[in-house]
Design an enzyme around this catalytic site. Structure first.
Site, PDB file in Angstrom:
ATOM      1  NE  ARG A  26      -3.947  -2.083   2.327  1.00 34.62           N
ATOM      2  CZ  ARG A  26      -3.991  -3.385   2.084  1.00 34.62           C
ATOM      3  NH1 ARG A  26      -2.863  -4.066   1.944  1.00 34.62           N
ATOM      4  NH2 ARG A  26      -5.151  -4.009   1.981  1.00 34.62           N
ATOM      5  CB  SER A 143     -10.428  -9.709  -2.976  1.00 36.73           C
ATOM      6  OG  SER A 143      -9.172  -9.271  -2.498  1.00 36.73           O
ATOM      7  CB  SER A 144     -10.251  -6.201   1.486  1.00 37.80           C
ATOM      8  OG  SER A 144      -9.003  -6.850   1.658  1.00 37.80           O
ATOM      9  CB  SER A 171     -11.236  -8.282   4.218  1.00 37.63           C
ATOM     10  OG  SER A 171     -11.174  -9.668   4.011  1.00 37.63           O
ATOM     11  CG  ASP A 296      -4.168 -13.863   4.206  1.00 37.49           C
ATOM     12  OD1 ASP A 296      -4.755 -14.592   3.380  1.00 37.49           O
ATOM     13  OD2 ASP A 296      -3.672 -12.766   3.903  1.00 37.49           O
ATOM     14  CE  LYS A 323      -7.348 -14.879   0.638  1.00 37.52           C
ATOM     15  NZ  LYS A 323      -6.904 -13.494   0.926  1.00 37.52           N
ATOM     16  NE  ARG A 327      -4.068 -19.362   0.905  1.00 40.83           N
ATOM     17  CZ  ARG A 327      -3.630 -18.163   1.275  1.00 40.83           C
ATOM     18  NH1 ARG A 327      -4.375 -17.416   2.089  1.00 40.83           N
ATOM     19  NH2 ARG A 327      -2.479 -17.715   0.834  1.00 40.83           N
ATOM     20  NE  ARG A 372      -1.010 -15.558   4.090  1.00 39.02           N
ATOM     21  CZ  ARG A 372      -0.108 -14.745   4.642  1.00 39.02           C
ATOM     22  NH1 ARG A 372       0.678 -15.197   5.607  1.00 39.02           N
ATOM     23  NH2 ARG A 372       0.006 -13.491   4.253  1.00 39.02           N
TER      24      ARG A 372
END
Length: 418
Positions: A26, A143-144, A171, A296, A323, A327, A372
């Site tokens: 960001r 998705s954010s 989110s 996450d 993702k 997942r 992850r």
């Protein structure tokens, strides 16, 4: 390549965590829009941030962001308001990750974007120019990163941006994190209604910015302390702030229910400091949690709870299927290798009621090109004695020195060629 990870006899270590990739990515986009010279300090050295940094510095005609979903979404919006023509692409998996909602929103604002291949998916050809801006509505349950991508270009739009989120908003902490970084760089952006964010056409100003370390990375050390199940266990983590804006900082509260106590060194609220994790040995027999604001963390808690014998129902997981891999399916498959039958409910929930199955004779954890999976399953060496992980190099996406940190903590990390 495989790693066999063997647990140490005791867990006592200090870990210098990586910087937050969520904040880094960001800050890089907003810094570029501000026109400043000094880059944000303590940038993450993970793959996602590296590809974003390289793209912004070089601005080649073809930008390959590899497997970095954050970079794909943020750079798509950034390139839409930046003069020039670019094609943005990535890995085969990236070419199957949806981006239509973001592209449609940007086109509504006047962006010139074409699909190079399959409709609704990267690669994209983008011809950047100033956009007028407008009031626009998009679903709040996407998705954010789509939402953050739109918000960050808001100050660069001629008329600003009024973004209304319809339906369930997921989110939300990541949206608030975006607004926090934006306002540090001088943006006038805030929630003006329960479902509406207004960004005024006030340009960013260059500003010094220091990036906090990563609470997502901290979650794997919380998992290790919980699995160690010893009052002697203590892990010290650096660079984390009490009152952090990172959504995954909620990990400290959830793990308190699994026997991990969090102790902050003295520091003003919001200032990074050292955090000590200690095992209390007290855990709930059953855990229910809605991960809609911190998806996450799901892999960490699925792996950890099964290993600890803590039954669970985890909801708010609808974004996990899009993702780096699916997942939901990856977790069910890999936990079954270890003897745990985890079920999903309509791709939105994961449930373990204690059901077991025969584990594989020599289980090897597949990582599915998903960092992850490796990060969350490696700590299980503490309950199993050792664990084998395929393609362990995937951790570079968010935590490049993870295996080195495990070795410093006393784990044996042995490379095996398949």
């Amino acid at each position: 390549m495989q790693y066999i990870i063997t647990a140490p006899p005791r867990l006592q270590t200090q870990v210098d965590l990586p910087a937050s990739k969520s904040i880094s990515n960001r800050a890089l986009i907003i810094h570029a829009l501000s026109g400043g010279d000094d880059f944000p300090q303590n940038l993450s050295d993970c793959d996602d941030t590296e590809v974003t940094l390289r793209a912004l510095k070089q601005m080649p005609d073809v930008i390959d962001i590899k497997a970095a979903g954050t970079a794909m979404r943020f750079l798509t919006a950034y390139l839409s308001v930046t003069p020039g023509e670019h094609t943005i692409t990535g890995t085969d998996r990236m070419k199957h990750r949806p981006i239509k909602i973001l592209v449609d929103a940007l086109r509504y604002l006047g962006a010139d974007i074409d699909y190079v291949g399959e409709e609704g998916f990267p690669p994209l050809r983008i011809r950047g120019h100033q956009l007028d801006g407008s009031a626009i509505a998009i679903p709040g349950n996407v998705s954010s990163q789509y939402i953050s991508a739109l918000l960050m270009i808001g100050p660069a739009l001629k008329n600003g941006l009024q973004l209304r989120l319809t339906g369930e908003i997921i989110s939300r902490p990541y949206i608030d994190l975006t607004l926090s970084v934006m306002t540090t760089y001088g943006a006038d952006a805030e929630w003006t209604d329960i479902d509406t964010i207004t960004v005024k056409p006030k340009p960013y100003r260059p500003s010094p910015y220091y990036i906090e370390n990563d609470w997502s990375a901290a979650s794997y050390w919380y998992e290790m302390v919980a699995l160690s199940d010893s009052a002697d266990s203590e892990v010290t983590l650096t660079g984390l702030a009490d009152g952090s804006r990172q959504g995954d900082s909620t990990v400290r509260y959830i793990f308190s229910l699994l026997g991990v106590k969090t102790l902050f060194d003295e520091a003003p609220e919001g200032v990074p400091t050292r955090v000590r994790l200690k095992c209390t040995g007290r855990k709930l027999p059953h855990l229910e949690y809605d991960f809609v604001s911190a998806p996450d963390l799901a892999q960490t808690f699925v792996a950890c709870c099964c290993a600890m014998g803590v039954k669970f129902r985890f909801t708010g997981l609808q974004t996990l299927k899009i993702k780096e891999t699916d997942r939901i399916e990856a977790l069910k498959t890999e936990m079954r290798k270890l003897g745990f039958v985890v079920n999903d409910v309509e791709g939105r929930e994961l449930v373990w009621d204690g059901e077991r199955c025969a584990p594989a004779d020599h289980p090897v954890i597949d990582t599915y090109e998903d960092h992850r999976m490796a990060l969350a399953f490696a700590p299980l060496a503490l309950s199993l004695g050792h664990i084998t992980v395929n393609n362990p190099q995937v951790v570079t996406k968010s935590y490049p020195h993870y295996w080195e940190d495990l070795a410093k903590a006393g784990f044996q990390v042995a490379e095996v060629n398949e």
